[in-house]
Design a protein around this motif. Sequence first.
Motif, PDB file in Angstrom:
ATOM      1  N   THR A  93     -19.679 -38.520 -16.375  1.00 15.25           N
ATOM      2  CA  THR A  93     -19.265 -39.768 -15.747  1.00 15.25           C
ATOM      3  C   THR A  93     -20.274 -40.861 -16.089  1.00 15.25           C
ATOM      4  O   THR A  93     -21.319 -40.607 -16.704  1.00 15.25           O
ATOM      5  N   ASN A  94     -19.959 -42.072 -15.663  1.00 20.58           N
ATOM      6  CA  ASN A  94     -20.886 -43.186 -15.879  1.00 20.58           C
ATOM      7  C   ASN A  94     -22.152 -43.035 -15.054  1.00 20.58           C
ATOM      8  O   ASN A  94     -23.175 -43.678 -15.344  1.00 20.58           O
ATOM      9  N   MET A  95     -22.104 -42.205 -14.008  1.00 24.47           N
ATOM     10  CA  MET A  95     -23.244 -42.002 -13.130  1.00 24.47           C
ATOM     11  C   MET A  95     -24.077 -40.780 -13.518  1.00 24.47           C
ATOM     12  O   MET A  95     -25.096 -40.496 -12.890  1.00 24.47           O
ATOM     13  N   GLY A  96     -23.617 -40.001 -14.482  1.00 24.89           N
ATOM     14  CA  GLY A  96     -24.322 -38.780 -14.861  1.00 24.89           C
ATOM     15  C   GLY A  96     -23.354 -37.665 -15.185  1.00 24.89           C
ATOM     16  O   GLY A  96     -22.324 -37.890 -15.825  1.00 24.89           O
ATOM     17  N   ALA A  97     -23.664 -36.444 -14.733  1.00 24.04           N
ATOM     18  CA  ALA A  97     -22.811 -35.292 -15.038  1.00 24.04           C
ATOM     19  C   ALA A  97     -22.716 -34.387 -13.815  1.00 24.04           C
ATOM     20  O   ALA A  97     -23.592 -34.369 -12.951  1.00 24.04           O
ATOM     21  N   GLY A  98     -21.626 -33.644 -13.748  1.00 24.52           N
ATOM     22  CA  GLY A  98     -21.432 -32.643 -12.705  1.00 24.52           C
ATOM     23  C   GLY A  98     -20.856 -31.386 -13.312  1.00 24.52           C
ATOM     24  O   GLY A  98     -20.290 -31.406 -14.414  1.00 24.52           O
ATOM     25  N   THR A  99     -21.013 -30.255 -12.635  1.00 25.46           N
ATOM     26  CA  THR A  99     -20.526 -28.990 -13.185  1.00 25.46           C
ATOM     27  C   THR A  99     -19.689 -28.235 -12.167  1.00 25.46           C
ATOM     28  O   THR A  99     -19.823 -28.428 -10.956  1.00 25.46           O
ATOM     29  N   GLY A 100     -18.850 -27.386 -12.678  1.00 28.52           N
ATOM     30  CA  GLY A 100     -18.018 -26.492 -11.866  1.00 28.52           C
ATOM     31  C   GLY A 100     -17.640 -25.288 -12.707  1.00 28.52           C
ATOM     32  O   GLY A 100     -18.267 -25.002 -13.740  1.00 28.52           O
ATOM     33  N   THR A 101     -16.625 -24.584 -12.283  1.00 28.53           N
ATOM     34  CA  THR A 101     -16.195 -23.351 -12.953  1.00 28.53           C
ATOM     35  C   THR A 101     -14.706 -23.434 -13.242  1.00 28.53           C
ATOM     36  O   THR A 101     -13.960 -24.120 -12.544  1.00 28.53           O
ATOM     37  N   GLY A 102     -14.271 -22.735 -14.267  1.00 28.16           N
ATOM     38  CA  GLY A 102     -12.851 -22.604 -14.600  1.00 28.16           C
ATOM     39  C   GLY A 102     -12.586 -21.239 -15.191  1.00 28.16           C
ATOM     40  O   GLY A 102     -13.516 -20.510 -15.541  1.00 28.16           O
TER      41      GLY A 102
END
Length: 457
Positions: free
Chosen positions: A44-53
């Motif tokens: 994103t414009n604010m940084g990064a995030g993580t999750g699972t799939g």
Amino acid sequence: MQIIGKYWCPASLVLAVSFFFCDAVAEPDFDKLEKSVVRIVKQTNMGAGTGTGFVINDGGYIATNVHVIVGSRAIKAIPTNSNTMYDADVIAMSDELDLAIVRAPGINLPPVTLSLAPSKKGQKVWVIGYPRGADRNRPAHDPTVQDGVIGRIFTGAWKVQKFRIIQHNAPTNPGNSGGPLLDDCGRIIGVNTQASLVVITSPSSGVTRVPHAAGIYWSSHIEELAKILRDNAISFQSEYEPCLSADAVRRSVEKERPPQDAEQVRRQAEEEMERARREAEQTRSQVEEARQQFLIWGILLSALALTALVLALKKSRQQIIQVADHISQRFKTKESSEGAQRRVAEKLPEYGLMLAGFDSNGHRIRIALPPTVFASQRLGLSLGRHPDLVDEIIEDQNVSRRHARIAVQAGKFYIEDLNSRNGTFLNHYKLSPFNPTLLNYGTLVRLGCLELRTSKL
């Protein structure tokens, strides 16, 4: 002998040594499953995030949560033990269910299997994913596994829409969102979505969310994901049989009389296969005979047309009509005689066949097949969605345009899969395409996900 999993086990040994010699399910094969689980990275414009799939099919389709990918300008999927990042595009999503489907072309990972069998309170479950707390010093390259049990299954909502939610106590931390909730057989029964949190507000630190109740985690029931996949025509693997643990297998052996030995079962299976082969060969012979008759009729009609042309050059119109009527009457007499002999020779069932059930929208389906309809249908009656390709129309998206055929031979009903996309099943046993199989009254017939029960008509 007792059949457990994929292997034969003597019934007398099951009670004493089933843990050592029989393939009773103890836990999933995580070495295999982790290859189907990916880390989802949201940029994103604010940084990064993580999750699972987790991978749904071999086309690169991946399931996760909406809140894992919402607000992203780019989505990446990273396989287990890999640094390669695959670009992913959003294919479908439901804000109310917090479920999303993305596609990462070329990721080429093995798909998971969805379990559409009923889950129950107290059932053992497993969580596999990429919790951010496990990224000590650097991002973890392999997923983390946690276990627990189902606390309850209830109807609730993330926002407004009601649906089934599984409450369990397998630790699900930030980063696990969108990952799979597994049964002991390694099949997906839910999508990890939320933990019980409480909001704390202070003048110095602002709004903070912390765990509200230990051991309270929520997953959306896998049926909700299956509906989204069906609505978007996305293929997936599923099973309807319950997962049997080692304890359940032993209890079953204690209650039931040991079945016949392995050699007898093998012989019976070979006899059934040989019988099915002969019946299929008979059907092919009938098709070849019909083709030959069609060819003969074509030749006769061509001869009739040629005769009429010759007569037109030599005789009057009235003479041509008389000759044509005479030849046509001879053909009709021959056809009626052969048809009557064929109908007399063909033995029809004493009773008809009724197939009844409900489609995916809850609408009742009833297909009535009296014995007389098979008298003029030499190759049987076909079932499917396309009105121009089948005799009986079934308006259900899980059914192929031309899915299966029911025929009569020697007074008995037979069903044949016509190489359908989602398969044809008898009592949950999948039929091989173009292999007619005996269909008895009271049998459960499944066309894809549509279940129909047979009965006398």
